[in-house]
Write a protein that holds these residues in place. Sequence first.
Motif, PDB file in Angstrom:
ATOM      1  N   TRP A 146      33.740  47.637  40.062  1.00 67.56           N
ATOM      2  CA  TRP A 146      34.440  46.740  39.193  1.00 67.56           C
ATOM      3  C   TRP A 146      33.717  45.908  38.282  1.00 67.56           C
ATOM      4  O   TRP A 146      32.894  45.130  39.027  1.00 67.56           O
TER       5      TRP A 146
ATOM      6  N   TYR B 284      45.785  42.796  44.230  1.00 69.46           N
ATOM      7  CA  TYR B 284      45.730  42.771  42.747  1.00 69.46           C
ATOM      8  C   TYR B 284      46.865  42.013  42.039  1.00 69.46           C
ATOM      9  O   TYR B 284      47.802  41.981  42.644  1.00 69.46           O
TER      10      TYR B 284
ATOM     11  N   TYR C 123      48.433  42.137  38.015  1.00 69.05           N
ATOM     12  CA  TYR C 123      48.383  42.754  36.435  1.00 69.05           C
ATOM     13  C   TYR C 123      49.417  41.770  35.797  1.00 69.05           C
ATOM     14  O   TYR C 123      50.607  41.576  36.013  1.00 69.05           O
TER      15      TYR C 123
ATOM     16  N   TYR D 193      43.935  42.509  34.539  1.00 70.51           N
ATOM     17  CA  TYR D 193      43.987  42.989  35.769  1.00 70.51           C
ATOM     18  C   TYR D 193      42.946  42.057  36.735  1.00 70.51           C
ATOM     19  O   TYR D 193      41.721  42.137  36.223  1.00 70.51           O
TER      20      TYR D 193
ATOM     21  N   LYS E 244      41.378  40.859  40.357  1.00 70.03           N
ATOM     22  CA  LYS E 244      41.305  40.759  42.084  1.00 70.03           C
ATOM     23  C   LYS E 244      41.998  39.409  42.444  1.00 70.03           C
ATOM     24  O   LYS E 244      41.581  38.270  42.130  1.00 70.03           O
TER      25      LYS E 244
ATOM     26  N   THR F  57      46.014  47.735  46.051  1.00 68.85           N
ATOM     27  CA  THR F  57      45.310  49.025  45.463  1.00 68.85           C
ATOM     28  C   THR F  57      44.847  49.757  46.548  1.00 68.85           C
ATOM     29  O   THR F  57      44.513  49.238  47.697  1.00 68.85           O
TER      30      THR F  57
END
Length: 716
Positions: free
Chosen positions: A418, A499, A501, A516, A518, A546
């Motif tokens: 990531w 997560y 969004y 997006y 963490k 996720t």
Amino acid sequence: MSGDVDLLLSFKNSLPNPSLLSSWNPNQGLCLFQGVGCKWGQVSSLTLQGIALNPDFYSVSTYLLSLQTLETLCLHSVNLTGGISAPSKCADQLTGLDLSGNNLHGSVSDAMSLATSCSSLQSLNLSSNSIGVYPLKKGVPLPPVFPLKSLNLSYNKIESTGDLQWILSGLGILQTLDLSANKIVGSIPEISNCTSLKYFDLSSNLLSGTVPPGTLSNCFSLTYLNLSSNHFTGNAPPDLASCTGLTTLSLAYNNFSGEIPFLSLTSMPDLKLLELGFNNFSGSLSGSISKLTSLEILDLSSNGFSGPIPASLCTKGSSSLKELYMQNNYFTGSIPDSLSNCAKLVSLNLSLNELNGSIPGTLGTLSNLKDLITWQNYLNGDIPAELSSLKSLENLILDYNGLTGMVPDLGNCTGLNWISLASNQLTGSIPAWIGKLESLAILRLGNNSFTGPIPPELGDCKSLVWLDLNGNQLNGKILPALAKQSGKVAVSLSRAKRYVYLRNDENSQCHGKGSYLKFDGIRPDDLIRMPSKRLCNFTRVYMGNTQYNFNNNGSMIFLDLSYNMLDGHIPKEIGMMHYLMILNLGHNLLSGLIPPEMGELAQVGVLDLSHNRLEGSIPESFSAMSLLSEINLSNNQLNGSIPQLGSLATFPKYVYENNSDLCGFPLPPCDVTSMSPVDRSEQSSINDESSQSWWIALGVLFSTFFVIGFVIGLFL
């Protein structure tokens, strides 16, 4: 010997389906029976874990507990039913009894009656049943001391504080007590005799109020204390100084307040895990925390801590710290260079604070570091080139800062999963070395000042599923190579990651389809602290876990190249990206026809091709996009009729406006230049309904997809 065979066969014959124990045959040796363990030809253990036997507790009590040489019995998850009670006869040598994961019911006193009837029993596991469905009767006598050393009543239905007080009044020689994940209400009672207790878990209940002095004052032997996920208030438990042998202390997810009792904590030389997250602790951190040289995990996330991060947090050569979580506080000042003294550090999260200054290059000496996460601060300067030494690095998440300069060469960090550097002030070209990162799943470089073409090497990122390059100054073509990741997504139920969004309301200051991030250790309500909240008005927030696993055959799910200067045709290969859900190519200089192959994007829910120079008609193949909940083709040079099949005619007219000669509902019909007032009124009504419905559809799309099956990386 023959008596044991008779008892086992009697138990088998009491089952609804005796054939499940087909090896229990009187014609073969007892010790060959499934699940049977023997010593000197006699039954010493019986383990039937996970077999759907559907026995009744009466059969277990009558036959299995009567096996005189039995030492341990495990019936975990065998669909055991009935009410627990004291057996008329219990094996003299039985020390361990595991009845967890079943459908047993009864009161807490019934459980204790079972324990006291087996004179040698040391461990009783009744977790994940329905113990406590019958409340404790008044006047039930308490045994002088429980004969057990370990009692697990977690994940049951105990509600009454009276039940809790009854248990805590007779701990005796009990060393392990797990009452987590029940529904116990009220305040925590005083524990009168806990001198033998080593492991105590009251987490995930409904306990409230303060923890009064004296509650834990006699618990000298405690090594594990978990009071997390309750509703405790006030200061931290005042008797912690008595628990000098603690190795694990969790007070997370409560409403504790005040300052951390550092004096009490520093009296625990063996403390390895300290979880204080999601409380209301405040004040600054004392440098005395460095005296906790055994500490491996420190979680201070989502509190009200302020002031600088102590430079003495880790002492060189003596720090054991592996995980440091300080996100969602109000820490100020710079990231101290001395964090490099935390030589064993694996995870560092400083997100959503008020830190400034540059990222210390000394962090590049942390050879074990996997997670460097500092999104939403006021950091500036270059991303240090020294980070290239972090060969174990998996997550580099630095969004929403003021970082400048070019991205250093991190090609040696081959485990990167990531990379998120969005919303900074980074310049230069997008590095080609990113193509070497076969495990890379998320690449977010949006809202910077990157220039030049999109490197074709990005097509070599075999696991890339989230690519966000919006809001830069990229030019050149959209390369067919970006579709090379297309393939079968490997779904797994491996370790999940939290997560968020954030769906953007696009405007002149807020570009792209969303962010997006963490989200471990962050309160959702505190997103209002982000400056971008004022710009983007992200009122649609999608959260979940996720599921991570890729075998280098992933497929792009999110692709946002909007607000750049990309030109040329849209490559037809985009239509091969079968799992693509969000595609945003708007606000570029793209020209030519829309390739009909794009109609093969069966999973796409959001499609934006607006503000380009596209010409020709809308492909009829777009009618097959059955999951489409948002589309924008406005401000192009399109012509011809809008396809009336599928969902294309259900969208509001503004998504088609400002084209050369586009017509058909919801625009005016192709054979007329105007519409009657009645037609216009009907159209307006349809548009209003559509405008509401596609936001609802988008929410359903995200909640279904992200929470249930979003596959984005390698966190095994």
